[in-house]
Enzyme design. Structure first.
Site, short mmCIF file in Angstrom:
data_model
loop_
_atom_site.label_atom_id
_atom_site.label_comp_id
_atom_site.label_asym_id
_atom_site.label_seq_id
_atom_site.Cartn_x
_atom_site.Cartn_y
_atom_site.Cartn_z
N GLU A 1 -2.89 0.08 -4.13
CA GLU A 1 -2.60 -1.08 -3.30
C GLU A 1 -3.00 -2.37 -3.98
O GLU A 1 -3.88 -2.39 -4.83
CB GLU A 1 -3.27 -0.98 -1.91
CG GLU A 1 -4.69 -0.58 -1.94
CD GLU A 1 -5.35 -0.58 -0.55
OE1 GLU A 1 -5.00 -1.41 0.30
OE2 GLU A 1 -6.22 0.26 -0.37
N ASP B 1 0.85 -1.18 0.00
CA ASP B 1 0.00 0.00 0.00
C ASP B 1 0.89 1.23 0.00
O ASP B 1 1.76 1.38 0.87
CB ASP B 1 -0.88 -0.04 1.27
CG ASP B 1 -1.87 1.12 1.33
OD1 ASP B 1 -2.09 1.77 0.29
OD2 ASP B 1 -2.40 1.36 2.43
N MET B 2 0.70 2.08 -0.98
CA MET B 2 1.52 3.29 -1.05
C MET B 2 1.13 4.22 0.10
O MET B 2 -0.03 4.33 0.46
CB MET B 2 1.31 4.00 -2.38
CG MET B 2 1.63 3.15 -3.61
SD MET B 2 3.29 2.45 -3.57
CE MET B 2 4.27 3.95 -3.68
MG LIG Z 1 -2.43 3.93 0.26
#
Ligand SMILES: [Mg+2]
Length: 403
Positions: free
Chosen positions: A105, A10-11
Protein backbone atom coordinates in the site's frame (compact mmCIF):
# COMPACT_ATOMS: atom_id res chain seq x y z
CA UNK A 1 -3.21 24.73 3.97
CA UNK A 2 -4.65 24.57 0.48
CA UNK A 3 -6.91 21.64 -0.07
CA UNK A 4 -4.92 18.60 -1.03
CA UNK A 5 -5.93 15.49 -2.89
CA UNK A 6 -4.43 12.30 -1.51
CA UNK A 7 -4.92 8.83 -2.97
CA UNK A 8 -4.38 5.67 -0.95
CA UNK A 9 -4.06 2.38 -2.76
CA UNK A 10 -4.12 -0.93 -0.96
CA UNK A 11 -3.96 -4.35 -2.55
CA UNK A 12 -6.77 -6.70 -1.55
CA UNK A 13 -5.46 -9.67 0.52
CA UNK A 14 -2.12 -9.13 -1.13
CA UNK A 15 -0.04 -12.20 -0.14
CA UNK A 16 -3.03 -14.55 -0.46
CA UNK A 17 -4.02 -12.96 -3.78
CA UNK A 18 -0.51 -13.49 -5.19
CA UNK A 19 -0.63 -17.13 -4.06
CA UNK A 20 -4.03 -17.63 -5.67
CA UNK A 21 -2.91 -15.91 -8.86
CA UNK A 22 0.22 -18.08 -9.12
CA UNK A 23 -1.39 -21.34 -7.97
CA UNK A 24 -4.79 -21.83 -9.61
CA UNK A 25 -5.55 -24.77 -7.29
CA UNK A 26 -5.72 -22.28 -4.39
CA UNK A 27 -8.41 -20.13 -5.97
CA UNK A 28 -11.69 -20.08 -4.11
CA UNK A 29 -10.05 -21.70 -1.08
CA UNK A 30 -9.32 -20.27 2.36
CA UNK A 31 -5.63 -19.35 2.05
CA UNK A 32 -3.80 -18.07 5.11
CA UNK A 33 -0.28 -16.67 4.85
CA UNK A 34 1.83 -15.92 7.87
CA UNK A 35 4.25 -17.10 10.53
CA UNK A 36 3.61 -20.76 11.21
CA UNK A 37 5.56 -20.95 14.47
CA UNK A 38 3.71 -20.97 17.78
CA UNK A 39 4.32 -17.22 18.10
CA UNK A 40 3.42 -16.51 14.48
CA UNK A 41 0.68 -14.19 13.36
CA UNK A 42 -1.45 -14.09 10.23
CA UNK A 43 -0.08 -11.73 7.57
CA UNK A 44 -2.91 -12.12 5.12
CA UNK A 45 -6.04 -14.21 4.85
CA UNK A 46 -7.95 -14.63 1.59
CA UNK A 47 -11.58 -13.53 1.56
CA UNK A 48 -12.59 -17.19 1.72
CA UNK A 49 -10.63 -17.49 5.00
CA UNK A 50 -12.02 -14.22 6.34
CA UNK A 51 -15.49 -15.75 6.23
CA UNK A 52 -14.30 -17.96 9.09
CA UNK A 53 -13.26 -14.93 11.10
CA UNK A 54 -9.57 -15.15 10.27
CA UNK A 55 -7.87 -11.78 9.84
CA UNK A 56 -4.48 -10.09 9.68
CA UNK A 57 -2.45 -9.92 12.89
CA UNK A 58 -4.44 -12.78 14.44
CA UNK A 59 -2.29 -15.35 16.25
CA UNK A 60 -1.76 -18.27 13.90
CA UNK A 61 -2.87 -20.79 16.54
CA UNK A 62 -6.25 -19.06 16.74
CA UNK A 63 -6.53 -18.91 12.95
CA UNK A 64 -5.98 -22.69 12.82
CA UNK A 65 -8.77 -23.24 15.32
CA UNK A 66 -11.15 -20.96 13.45
CA UNK A 67 -10.41 -22.40 10.03
CA UNK A 68 -8.96 -25.90 10.39
CA UNK A 69 -9.57 -26.66 6.70
CA UNK A 70 -7.54 -23.61 5.66
CA UNK A 71 -4.45 -23.78 3.51
CA UNK A 72 -1.63 -22.40 5.64
CA UNK A 73 1.45 -21.02 3.92
CA UNK A 74 4.59 -19.30 5.18
CA UNK A 75 4.54 -17.42 1.92
CA UNK A 76 7.02 -16.55 -0.74
CA UNK A 77 8.36 -13.20 0.38
CA UNK A 78 10.76 -12.63 -2.55
CA UNK A 79 7.86 -13.12 -4.94
CA UNK A 80 5.70 -10.62 -3.00
CA UNK A 81 8.57 -8.14 -3.10
CA UNK A 82 8.85 -8.50 -6.87
CA UNK A 83 5.11 -7.96 -7.39
CA UNK A 84 5.25 -5.03 -4.97
CA UNK A 85 8.01 -3.38 -7.00
CA UNK A 86 5.83 -3.73 -10.08
CA UNK A 87 2.89 -2.08 -8.31
CA UNK A 88 5.01 0.81 -7.04
CA UNK A 89 6.33 1.34 -10.54
CA UNK A 90 2.74 1.72 -11.75
CA UNK A 91 2.00 4.16 -8.89
CA UNK A 92 4.99 6.27 -9.87
CA UNK A 93 3.39 6.82 -13.27
CA UNK A 94 0.35 8.35 -11.57
CA UNK A 95 2.14 10.78 -9.26
CA UNK A 96 5.67 12.03 -8.68
CA UNK A 97 4.93 11.91 -4.94
CA UNK A 98 4.50 8.32 -3.78
CA UNK A 99 4.97 7.22 -0.20
CA UNK A 100 5.18 3.48 0.37
CA UNK A 101 3.30 2.56 3.52
CA UNK A 102 3.93 -1.14 3.41
CA UNK A 103 4.68 -3.79 0.84
CA UNK A 104 1.24 -3.48 -0.71
CA UNK A 105 0.00 0.00 0.00
CA UNK A 106 1.00 3.54 -0.64
CA UNK A 107 -0.08 7.15 -0.65
CA UNK A 108 -0.01 9.28 -3.76
CA UNK A 109 -0.27 13.04 -3.57
CA UNK A 110 -2.34 13.88 -6.62
CA UNK A 111 -2.92 17.54 -5.72
CA UNK A 112 -2.61 19.74 -8.75
CA UNK A 113 -2.99 16.89 -11.21
CA UNK A 114 -6.17 18.57 -12.48
CA UNK A 115 -4.80 18.67 -15.97
CA UNK A 116 -4.83 14.90 -16.02
CA UNK A 117 -7.76 14.39 -13.74
CA UNK A 118 -10.01 16.86 -15.57
CA UNK A 119 -11.95 17.59 -12.40
CA UNK A 120 -12.67 13.95 -11.81
CA UNK A 121 -10.54 12.16 -9.21
CA UNK A 122 -12.72 9.08 -9.53
CA UNK A 123 -11.57 8.53 -13.11
CA UNK A 124 -8.00 8.86 -11.98
CA UNK A 125 -8.46 6.28 -9.24
CA UNK A 126 -10.20 3.97 -11.70
CA UNK A 127 -7.35 4.27 -14.20
CA UNK A 128 -4.83 3.35 -11.52
CA UNK A 129 -6.86 0.30 -10.47
CA UNK A 130 -7.20 -0.78 -14.09
CA UNK A 131 -3.47 -0.44 -14.73
CA UNK A 132 -2.68 -2.55 -11.66
CA UNK A 133 -5.18 -5.23 -12.68
CA UNK A 134 -4.02 -5.31 -16.28
CA UNK A 135 -0.32 -5.51 -15.45
CA UNK A 136 -0.34 -7.70 -12.35
CA UNK A 137 -3.65 -9.52 -12.46
CA UNK A 138 -4.35 -8.31 -8.91
CA UNK A 139 -7.13 -6.22 -7.46
CA UNK A 140 -6.56 -3.04 -5.49
CA UNK A 141 -8.83 -0.80 -3.48
CA UNK A 142 -8.43 2.95 -3.74
CA UNK A 143 -9.48 5.84 -1.53
CA UNK A 144 -9.22 9.52 -2.40
CA UNK A 145 -9.59 12.31 0.16
CA UNK A 146 -8.11 15.63 1.34
CA UNK A 147 -5.63 13.86 3.66
CA UNK A 148 -3.89 10.61 4.44
CA UNK A 149 -6.15 9.44 7.26
CA UNK A 150 -9.33 9.88 5.24
CA UNK A 151 -7.77 8.45 2.08
CA UNK A 152 -6.69 5.31 3.92
CA UNK A 153 -10.07 5.01 5.55
CA UNK A 154 -11.77 5.48 2.17
CA UNK A 155 -9.79 2.72 0.50
CA UNK A 156 -11.01 0.33 3.18
CA UNK A 157 -14.70 1.24 3.06
CA UNK A 158 -15.71 -0.83 0.07
CA UNK A 159 -13.08 -3.52 -0.01
CA UNK A 160 -12.54 -5.61 -2.05
CA UNK A 161 -12.24 -3.76 -5.34
CA UNK A 162 -13.30 -0.49 -3.71
CA UNK A 163 -13.07 3.05 -5.00
CA UNK A 164 -14.31 5.63 -2.51
CA UNK A 165 -13.96 9.41 -2.49
CA UNK A 166 -14.32 11.33 0.78
CA UNK A 167 -14.63 15.10 0.55
CA UNK A 168 -14.40 17.61 3.39
CA UNK A 169 -18.17 17.96 3.43
CA UNK A 170 -18.63 14.18 3.76
CA UNK A 171 -16.86 13.92 7.11
CA UNK A 172 -19.92 14.02 9.36
CA UNK A 173 -21.93 11.79 7.09
CA UNK A 174 -19.27 9.17 6.35
CA UNK A 175 -16.80 9.38 9.22
CA UNK A 176 -18.91 9.97 12.30
CA UNK A 177 -21.17 6.89 12.08
CA UNK A 178 -18.14 4.58 11.89
CA UNK A 179 -16.98 2.63 14.94
CA UNK A 180 -14.04 4.08 16.83
CA UNK A 181 -11.83 1.19 15.77
CA UNK A 182 -11.72 2.75 12.31
CA UNK A 183 -9.55 5.58 13.65
CA UNK A 184 -5.96 4.99 12.69
CA UNK A 185 -4.02 3.57 15.64
CA UNK A 186 -7.03 2.45 17.67
CA UNK A 187 -6.73 -1.23 18.49
CA UNK A 188 -8.98 -3.43 20.52
CA UNK A 189 -7.58 -2.27 23.83
CA UNK A 190 -8.05 1.44 23.16
CA UNK A 191 -11.45 0.64 21.75
CA UNK A 192 -12.44 -1.10 24.99
CA UNK A 193 -11.05 1.76 27.05
CA UNK A 194 -13.09 4.26 25.09
CA UNK A 195 -16.19 2.05 25.23
CA UNK A 196 -15.94 2.15 29.04
CA UNK A 197 -16.50 5.91 28.79
CA UNK A 198 -19.43 5.38 26.46
CA UNK A 199 -17.69 6.15 23.17
CA UNK A 200 -18.59 3.81 20.36
CA UNK A 201 -18.61 5.86 17.18
CA UNK A 202 -16.17 8.38 15.76
CA UNK A 203 -18.87 11.04 16.07
CA UNK A 204 -18.97 10.44 19.86
CA UNK A 205 -15.32 11.43 20.05
CA UNK A 206 -15.77 14.50 17.87
CA UNK A 207 -18.74 15.66 19.96
CA UNK A 208 -17.05 15.01 23.31
CA UNK A 209 -14.17 17.30 22.44
CA UNK A 210 -10.59 17.34 23.58
CA UNK A 211 -11.04 18.76 27.10
CA UNK A 212 -13.36 16.00 28.24
CA UNK A 213 -11.42 13.26 26.50
CA UNK A 214 -8.09 14.45 27.86
CA UNK A 215 -9.20 13.78 31.44
CA UNK A 216 -10.27 10.29 30.49
CA UNK A 217 -7.48 9.00 28.29
CA UNK A 218 -4.63 11.50 28.62
CA UNK A 219 -3.52 14.43 26.52
CA UNK A 220 -1.66 12.65 23.77
CA UNK A 221 -4.29 10.12 22.84
CA UNK A 222 -7.07 12.72 23.21
CA UNK A 223 -5.40 15.07 20.76
CA UNK A 224 -4.82 12.28 18.26
CA UNK A 225 -8.41 11.04 18.51
CA UNK A 226 -10.11 14.43 18.32
CA UNK A 227 -8.11 15.59 15.33
CA UNK A 228 -8.74 12.45 13.36
CA UNK A 229 -12.40 12.32 14.41
CA UNK A 230 -12.76 15.74 12.82
CA UNK A 231 -11.06 14.50 9.69
CA UNK A 232 -7.95 16.59 10.30
CA UNK A 233 -4.57 15.27 9.35
CA UNK A 234 -1.79 17.45 8.01
CA UNK A 235 0.84 14.78 7.50
CA UNK A 236 2.46 15.25 4.10
CA UNK A 237 3.00 12.48 1.59
CA UNK A 238 6.70 11.81 2.00
CA UNK A 239 8.39 9.93 -0.76
CA UNK A 240 11.25 7.94 0.64
CA UNK A 241 14.02 6.53 -1.42
CA UNK A 242 14.23 3.45 0.69
CA UNK A 243 17.56 1.87 1.31
CA UNK A 244 17.52 -1.77 0.32
CA UNK A 245 19.27 -2.80 3.50
CA UNK A 246 20.62 -1.55 6.79
CA UNK A 247 23.76 -3.16 8.04
CA UNK A 248 27.06 -2.92 9.78
CA UNK A 249 30.30 -4.81 9.40
CA UNK A 250 33.66 -4.91 11.09
CA UNK A 251 37.07 -5.93 9.83
CA UNK A 252 39.38 -7.22 12.55
CA UNK A 253 43.02 -6.42 12.89
CA UNK A 254 43.61 -9.91 14.15
CA UNK A 255 41.33 -12.67 12.92
CA UNK A 256 38.72 -13.99 15.33
CA UNK A 257 39.49 -17.55 16.35
CA UNK A 258 36.68 -18.76 18.57
CA UNK A 259 32.95 -19.13 18.31
CA UNK A 260 32.57 -17.18 21.52
CA UNK A 261 34.37 -14.16 20.09
CA UNK A 262 32.33 -14.34 16.92
CA UNK A 263 29.05 -14.54 18.77
CA UNK A 264 29.97 -11.65 21.02
CA UNK A 265 30.66 -9.57 18.01
CA UNK A 266 27.48 -10.68 16.26
CA UNK A 267 25.61 -9.42 19.32
CA UNK A 268 27.37 -6.08 19.07
CA UNK A 269 26.57 -5.80 15.34
CA UNK A 270 22.96 -6.88 15.90
CA UNK A 271 22.52 -4.10 18.45
CA UNK A 272 23.93 -1.55 16.00
CA UNK A 273 21.65 -2.72 13.20
CA UNK A 274 18.63 -2.89 15.52
CA UNK A 275 19.20 0.68 16.56
CA UNK A 276 19.34 1.85 12.96
CA UNK A 277 16.19 -0.08 12.07
CA UNK A 278 14.26 1.44 14.94
CA UNK A 279 15.61 4.89 14.25
CA UNK A 280 14.31 4.71 10.71
CA UNK A 281 11.06 3.08 11.76
CA UNK A 282 11.70 -0.11 9.83
CA UNK A 283 10.89 -3.75 10.41
CA UNK A 284 12.89 -6.28 8.45
CA UNK A 285 11.97 -9.71 7.12
CA UNK A 286 15.47 -10.78 6.15
CA UNK A 287 18.59 -11.12 8.30
CA UNK A 288 21.94 -11.70 6.64
CA UNK A 289 25.37 -12.40 8.03
CA UNK A 290 28.59 -11.94 6.10
CA UNK A 291 31.77 -13.76 6.95
CA UNK A 292 35.20 -13.22 5.44
CA UNK A 293 37.85 -15.72 6.35
CA UNK A 294 41.56 -15.13 6.79
CA UNK A 295 42.12 -16.21 3.18
CA UNK A 296 39.66 -13.54 2.02
CA UNK A 297 37.03 -16.02 0.91
CA UNK A 298 33.67 -14.40 1.66
CA UNK A 299 30.36 -16.04 2.50
CA UNK A 300 26.89 -14.75 3.15
CA UNK A 301 24.01 -16.60 4.73
CA UNK A 302 20.54 -15.23 5.07
CA UNK A 303 17.15 -16.11 6.37
CA UNK A 304 13.80 -14.59 5.53
CA UNK A 305 11.22 -14.57 8.30
CA UNK A 306 7.46 -14.37 8.02
CA UNK A 307 7.32 -11.92 10.92
CA UNK A 308 9.30 -8.72 10.50
CA UNK A 309 11.69 -7.80 13.30
CA UNK A 310 13.55 -4.74 14.62
CA UNK A 311 14.82 -5.66 18.09
CA UNK A 312 18.45 -6.45 18.90
CA UNK A 313 17.75 -9.82 20.46
CA UNK A 314 15.62 -11.00 17.54
CA UNK A 315 18.28 -10.01 15.03
CA UNK A 316 20.97 -11.62 17.16
CA UNK A 317 18.98 -14.83 17.50
CA UNK A 318 18.81 -15.19 13.71
CA UNK A 319 22.41 -14.07 13.14
CA UNK A 320 23.67 -16.57 15.70
CA UNK A 321 21.57 -19.39 14.26
CA UNK A 322 22.85 -18.60 10.75
CA UNK A 323 26.41 -18.66 12.03
CA UNK A 324 25.95 -21.92 13.93
CA UNK A 325 24.30 -23.60 10.93
CA UNK A 326 27.27 -22.67 8.80
CA UNK A 327 30.00 -25.25 9.14
CA UNK A 328 32.96 -23.00 8.91
CA UNK A 329 36.35 -24.01 7.61
CA UNK A 330 37.91 -22.10 10.51
CA UNK A 331 41.57 -22.51 9.75
CA UNK A 332 42.92 -19.00 9.48
CA UNK A 333 40.07 -17.48 11.46
CA UNK A 334 37.56 -14.79 10.65
CA UNK A 335 38.69 -11.50 9.25
CA UNK A 336 35.37 -9.73 8.77
CA UNK A 337 31.87 -10.06 10.19
CA UNK A 338 28.75 -8.28 9.05
CA UNK A 339 25.07 -8.27 9.97
CA UNK A 340 22.43 -6.66 7.80
CA UNK A 341 18.66 -6.56 7.56
CA UNK A 342 16.52 -6.07 4.47
CA UNK A 343 13.02 -6.76 3.18
CA UNK A 344 11.47 -3.87 5.05
CA UNK A 345 7.85 -3.87 5.96
CA UNK A 346 5.79 -1.37 7.84
CA UNK A 347 2.96 -3.35 9.39
CA UNK A 348 -0.33 -1.89 8.22
CA UNK A 349 -2.33 -3.46 10.97
CA UNK A 350 -1.19 -3.67 14.54
CA UNK A 351 -1.80 -6.82 16.53
CA UNK A 352 -3.07 -6.11 20.00
CA UNK A 353 -1.18 -9.04 21.47
CA UNK A 354 2.01 -7.92 19.86
CA UNK A 355 1.32 -4.35 20.88
CA UNK A 356 1.37 -5.07 24.60
CA UNK A 357 4.70 -6.82 24.41
CA UNK A 358 5.95 -4.27 21.97
CA UNK A 359 5.09 -1.37 24.23
CA UNK A 360 7.16 -2.85 27.02
CA UNK A 361 10.05 -3.50 24.68
CA UNK A 362 9.71 -0.11 23.11
CA UNK A 363 10.03 1.66 26.43
CA UNK A 364 13.23 -0.21 27.06
CA UNK A 365 14.62 0.38 23.59
CA UNK A 366 13.57 4.02 23.55
CA UNK A 367 15.65 4.52 26.67
CA UNK A 368 18.64 2.71 25.16
CA UNK A 369 18.32 4.55 21.87
CA UNK A 370 18.19 7.91 23.62
CA UNK A 371 21.46 7.19 25.34
CA UNK A 372 22.98 6.10 22.07
CA UNK A 373 21.79 9.22 20.30
CA UNK A 374 23.20 11.38 23.05
CA UNK A 375 26.56 9.78 23.54
CA UNK A 376 27.16 8.25 20.16
CA UNK A 377 26.53 4.66 19.21
CA UNK A 378 30.06 3.53 19.86
CA UNK A 379 29.98 4.58 23.51
CA UNK A 380 27.39 1.99 24.43
CA UNK A 381 26.68 -1.65 23.80
CA UNK A 382 30.30 -2.53 23.43
CA UNK A 383 29.68 -5.97 24.68
CA UNK A 384 32.87 -7.61 25.68
CA UNK A 385 34.66 -4.75 24.00
CA UNK A 386 38.01 -5.59 25.48
CA UNK A 387 37.76 -9.08 24.05
CA UNK A 388 36.76 -7.97 20.61
CA UNK A 389 39.81 -7.22 18.58
CA UNK A 390 40.44 -3.66 17.66
CA UNK A 391 38.36 -2.48 14.81
CA UNK A 392 40.28 -1.08 11.95
CA UNK A 393 37.37 -0.54 9.69
CA UNK A 394 33.70 -0.24 10.40
CA UNK A 395 31.77 0.40 7.27
CA UNK A 396 28.11 0.88 6.85
CA UNK A 397 26.02 0.05 3.93
CA UNK A 398 22.43 0.74 3.01
CA UNK A 399 20.91 4.02 4.04
CA UNK A 400 23.67 4.74 6.50
CA UNK A 401 26.00 5.60 3.69
CA UNK A 402 23.65 8.36 2.64
CA UNK A 403 23.35 10.13 5.97
MG1 LIG B 1 -3.56 -4.73 1.62
Amino acid sequence: MAERLILHIDMDCFFAAVEQRDNPELRGKPVIVGGLSSRGVVSTASYEARKYGVHSAMPMALAKRKCPQGIFLTGNYPQYKAVSAQIFEIMSRFSPLVEPLSIDEGFLDITGMERFIKGNPRNYGMKLKQAVLKETGLIASVGIAPNKFLAKLASDLEKPDGLVIIRQEDIQRILWPLPIARIWGVGKKTEERLAAFGYRYIGDIARAGKDVLQKQVGERLARHLVELANGKDDRPVEPVRDAQSIGKETTFEENLQSRQEVEQHLLYLSAQVGWRLRRSGKNAHTVQIKIRLGDFSTYTRQKTLSDAICYDEDIFKEAKALFRAFSLPYGSGIRLLGVSCSGFDAPSEISLFEMENKQKKERLYTAIDKIKARFGEDKIAHLGESRVLKKINASLDGSEARH
